[in-house]
Scaffold this active site. Structure first.
Site, PDB file in Angstrom:
ATOM      1  CD  GLU A  64     -59.886  20.144 115.746  1.00  0.00           C
ATOM      2  OE1 GLU A  64     -60.540  19.791 116.808  1.00  0.00           O
ATOM      3  OE2 GLU A  64     -60.386  20.274 114.539  1.00  0.00           O
ATOM      4  CG  HIS A 133     -63.705  27.817 108.790  1.00  0.00           C
ATOM      5  ND1 HIS A 133     -64.887  27.805 109.432  1.00  0.00           N
ATOM      6  CD2 HIS A 133     -63.234  26.617 108.765  1.00  0.00           C
ATOM      7  CE1 HIS A 133     -65.158  26.644 109.660  1.00  0.00           C
ATOM      8  NE2 HIS A 133     -64.221  26.017 109.349  1.00  0.00           N
TER       9      HIS A 133
END
Lengths: 332, 342
Positions: A64, A133
Site C-alpha cells: 500500500e 476492515h
C-alpha cells in the site's frame, strides 16, 4: 437532449465513471490490489481489465505504501492515476505518501507541481469484517490541507464526483461506504460532474437540520420519513465533501430550522460532528439555535465482529428518530 | 569527443572510464560543479552560523563525486528524486546556486518561493522532482515517475537517490520490488555514508553491503567507491543504458562519507575524530578527482585556480542575490496549498 437515465448500483456508477475517464483521457489509469482479473475486492473495477488491458488496469503487489507512492509519482509526472485501496483501513499503511507527499508536494515546491491523483477507499462497517476492515477514517485525511476528501452518498453523486475528482488538479480522496455499493439509483449516461465542495439539500424541512455523510444520508432520510408522520419536518443536508466543507449551505439550513444534528459513522469524538458543530457555533447561525447541537456518531470502540454489536456501534435509523424527537421536543 | 585527436584518444585507452568517455572540457566542468557543491554548502553553513538561514540543513560535503558521477550520463529530460541531503544532487542536475541560496534564505526568488527550504529543494524544470524530508519518501515516487516514462513512452530515466538509512524503510523494499516486476527505467542510488544519523550501518543493517539487497529483487546490485568520480559515473552509465533499453532497474551502492554531522544539531559522538580526519585527508572526492585530472593532463594548476576563482565569485553573487531578494508576503501564506483555479 437529456442523457438517458438508468438505474445503476453505486459500484456500477463508479465503474462507469472510471471507464468514461479512461475513454476521455489516455493519461488516466487504474492501480490497486486485485483490481484486474479479480475485479476488485468489491467488484468495482469488475471487467475493466478486459476492456482496457493490464497496462491501464494495473494489479499492484500488496504494497500500500509503495503503491500509493507510485501513484503520487505518476501523477507528479503527467499521468492521472486512480488508486484503489482494498479497504480504507489500509490507508494506515500508506499515510506517509498520502499525508507527507501527495498533500504537500505542491506547497513545498512553491506551486511548481501538482499531484492530480485520485484515491478510492472502500470504508465503513456492516460487513462482519471486524475491527481492521470496517473503519471510517475520512476525518483523518480531512485534517490535512492539500487533500480534498469526498463521500458521495448516491450512485449519481458517486459517478459525478469521481469524474470531478479525475478532472481536479489536486489529490482527491474518495470514501465509499461498502454497504452503498449495491444501492441503486438513477444515473445518466455519459459525462457529467458533481462539484467537489458543494453540499446537497436532500430533503427540505422546517424543524431540524440533519447534516449527514455517506451512508448516514439514507438513514437520515428514512428517519425523516417516519418523523414526518409525527409532524416533525426534517431537513437533510448531505455534506458530500468534508474538505473543503460547504459551510454556507449548512449555515443557511440551521438559520432556517434553528436545530442541528450531525450524523456520521466514524467515531463520534474529534470528528466531522465536532467540526460542523464548531463551525455553526462560530457563525451567525449560532444566534438562531433553539436547542443544543446533537452529534450521533460511532461508539468509542473498535468495530466488533458480532453482528448485533456491530450494528450497535454505529447510528441506526431508530437512534436518529429518537434523538430527533428529543431535540425538537426540547428534552435535551 | 570534440577536439580530441586520434592520438589523444589512443593515449587515453588505459585510463579510467570517464577519461575515455568524456571530453576534457566536460571533465573540467565536473570539477567546477564539484567545487560549486562544496562551496555552496560551506556558504550555506556560514550563512546559517550568521543567522541568515534558519531551521536546519544536512550537508553532503564529502559526497560530491557521488552526486556528480550519478548525474553525469543523465540528460536534461531525465529525472531524479532526492533526499534531505540533497544540495549536491540539485546542483549536479543543473540548478543555479543563486536560486538555491534564495530558497534557503526563504525568498520568493528561491526554487520553491521560500516554502520548502533546504529539505525540499527542487528544480522541476531541470528534472529534479525534489528533495524529501521523509527518509525513503522519494523512492516510490521515482518508481511512479518511471511508470509515467514507460506509459507515455518519453524515454526518460529516473534516478532515486537515498541514503543507507532508507534501505531499512519499507518504502525501499516495496518500490524496488515493483520497479523490478514492471521493468521500469529507474536507478536506485544508495549513498551509503556509513551512518543513519548516529546509527552505523553495521548496527542497523543485516547485510554487509546494501547492494546485496538487489538480489532479492532480481536486479543488478553494483558497489562503487562513491568518492571516485569515474567509478560512480561508469556504474551510472551502465545502469542508464540498461534502463533505456527497457531491461529494468539497477541498485547502485555508492560508498561514501559525510564530513559534517547529520544536521546542525549533531555533536559527532558516534564517530571518532580520527575517522573523520582520515576521510577528509585521504579520501576527499574533490582532491582525488583533481589529482587524476592533473595527472592525466586534463588540467593544470592555473586551470584549477581559475575554477576555484569562478566558483568563489558565483557563491558570493548567489548569496548577495538571496540577501537582496524579497520575502513572501504574510498574506500569501495560503498560496499553493491547492491549485489556483480560474
Amino acid at each position: 437532449m437529456d442523457a438517458m437515465v438508468r438505474e445503476l448500483s453505486y459500484a456500477q456508477a463508479i465503474q462507469e465513471a472510471m471507464a468514461i475517464a479512461m475513454d476521455m483521457d489516455e493519461r488516466v489509469f487504474l492501480m490497486g490490489e486485485d483490481i484486474g482479473v479479480y475485479g476488485g475486492a468489491f467488484q468495482v473495477t469488475g471487467d475493466l481489465v478486459e476492456r482496457y488491458g493490464t497496462e491501464r488496469v494495473i494489479d499492484t503487489p500488496i504494497s500500500e505504501l509503495g503503491g500509493a507512492g507510485v501513484a503520487v509519482g505518476a501523477a507528479l509526472t503527467g499521468m492521472r492515476p486512480i488508486f484503489e485501496f482494498q479497504f480504507s483501513d489500509f490507508a494506515t499503511l500508506a499515510m506517509e505518501q498520502i499525508v507527507n507527499q501527495a498533500a504537500k508536494m505542491r506547497f513545498m515546491l512553491g506551486g511548481e507541481v501538482s499531484v492530480p491523483v485520485v484515491m478510492r477507499f472502500p470504508a465503513g462497517s456492516g460487513t462482519g469484517a471486524a475491527a481492521q476492515h470496517s473503519q471510517s477514517l475520512e476525518a483523518w485525511l480531512g485534517h490535512v490541507p492539500g487533500l480534498k476528501v469526498i463521500q458521495p452518498a448516491t450512485p449519481y453523486d458517486a459517478k459525478g464526483m469521481l469524474l470531478a475528482a479525475v478532472a481536479d488538479p489536486d489529490p482527491v480522496m474518495i470514501f465509499e461506504h461498502k454497504l452503498l455499493y449495491k444501492m441503486k439509483g438513477p444515473v445518466p449516461e455519459g459525462y457529467y460532474t458533481v462539484p467537489i465542495g458543494k453540499a446537497d439539500i436532500r430533503r427540505e424541512g422546517r424543524d431540524l437540520t440533519i447534516v449527514a455523510t455517506s451512508i448516514m444520508v439514507q438513514k437520515a432520510l428514512d428517519a425523516a420519513a417516519t418523523l414526518e408522520a409525527e409532524g416533525i419536518d426534517v431537513e437533510v443536508v448531505d455534506l458530500r465533501t468534508i474538505r473543503p466543507m460547504d459551510k454556507q449551505t449548512v449555515i443557511d439550513s440551521v438559520k432556517k430550522t434553528s436545530r442541528l444534528m450531525c450524523v456520521y459513522e466514524a467515531v463520534k469524538t474529534l470528528g466531522i460532528g465536532a467540526e460542523v458543530s464548531a463551525m455553526i457555533a462560530e457563525s451567525e447561525a449560532f444566534d438562531y439555535l433553539d436547542a443544543p447541537i446533537v452529534r450521533l456518531g460511532g461508539a468509542e470502540t473498535p468495530i466488533p465482529y458480532n453482528p448485533e454489536l456491530e450494528k450497535a456501534t454505529v447510528p441506526q435509523v431508530p437512534d436518529i428518530i429518537a434523538a430527533a424527537r428529543d431535540l425538537v421536543k426540547g428534552v435535551r | 569527443m570534440a577536439g580530441a585527436s586520434k592520438a589523444v584518444t589512443d593515449s587515453r585507452a588505459n585510463l579510467p572510464f570517464v577519461y575515455r568517455q568524456y571530453s576534457a572540457e566536460q571533465l573540467r566542468e565536473v570539477l567546477h560543479k564539484m567545487y560549486l557543491i562544496r562551496r555552496f554548502e560551506e556558504g550555506a553553513e556560514d550563512s546559517y552560523t550568521r543567522g541568515l538561514i534558519h531551521g536546519t540543513m544536512h550537508l553532503s560535503i564529502g559526497q560530491e563525486a557521488s552526486a556528480m558521477g550519478i548525474c553525469m550520463p543523465l540528460g536534461e529530460d531525465d529525472q531524479i528524486t532526492s533526499t534531505h541531503r540533497g544540495h549536491g544532487h540539485c546542483i549536479a542536475k543543473g540548478a543555479e546556486v543563486k536560486r538555491m541560496f534564495a530558497e534557503f534564505f526563504g525568498k520568493t526568488t528561491g526554487y520553491c518561493k521560500g516554502r520548502g527550504g533546504s529539505m525540499h529543494i527542487a528544480d522541476v524544470a531541470k528534472g529534479n522532482l525534489g528533495a524529501n524530508g521523509i527518509v525513503g519518501g522519494g523512492i516510490p515516487i521515482a518508481v511512479g515517475a518511471a511508470l509515467s516514462s514507460k506509459m507515455m513512452k518519453t524515454g526518460k530515466v529516473v534516478v532515486s537517490f537515498f541514503g543507507d538509512g532508507a534501505n531499512n524503510e519499507g518504502a525501499f523494499h516495496e518500490a524496488l520490488n515493483m520497479a523490478a516486476v514492471w521493468k521500469l527505467p529507474v536507478i536506485f542510488v544508495c549513498e551509503n555514508n556509513g551512518y543513519g544519523m548516529s546509527t552505523s550501518t553495521a548496527r542497523s543493517t543485516a547485510v554487509k553491503n546494501i547492494a546485496d539487497r538487489a538480489a532479492a529483487y532480481s536486479m543488478p546490485g553494483v558497489i562503487v567507491n562513491g568518492n571516485i568520480f569515474s567509478e560512480v559515473a561508469e556504474a551510472s552509465y551502465k545502469a542508464v543504458e540498461r534502463a533505456r533499453a527497457g531491461e529494468g532497474p539497477t541498485l547502485i551502492e555508492s560508498k561514501t562519507y559525510r564530513h559534517r554531522g547529520h544536521s546542525k544539531s549533531d555533536r559527532n559522538r558516534y564517530r571518532t575524530k580520527e575517522e573523520i580526519e582520515d576521510w577528509m585527508s585521504n579520501r576527499d572526492p574533490i582532491t582525488l578527482f583533481e589529482n587524476e585530472l592533473r595527472e592525466f593532463g586534463f588540467i593544470d594548476d592555473k586551470g584549477i585556480e581559475a575554477i576555484r576563482g569562478a566558483v568563489a565569485q558565483e557563491i558570493a553573487d548567489g548569496i548577495e542575490f538571496a540577501k537582496t531578494s524579497p520575502s513572501p508576503e504574510i498574506s500569501e501564506t495560503g498560496n499553493y496549498v491547492y491549485t489556483e483555479q480560474a
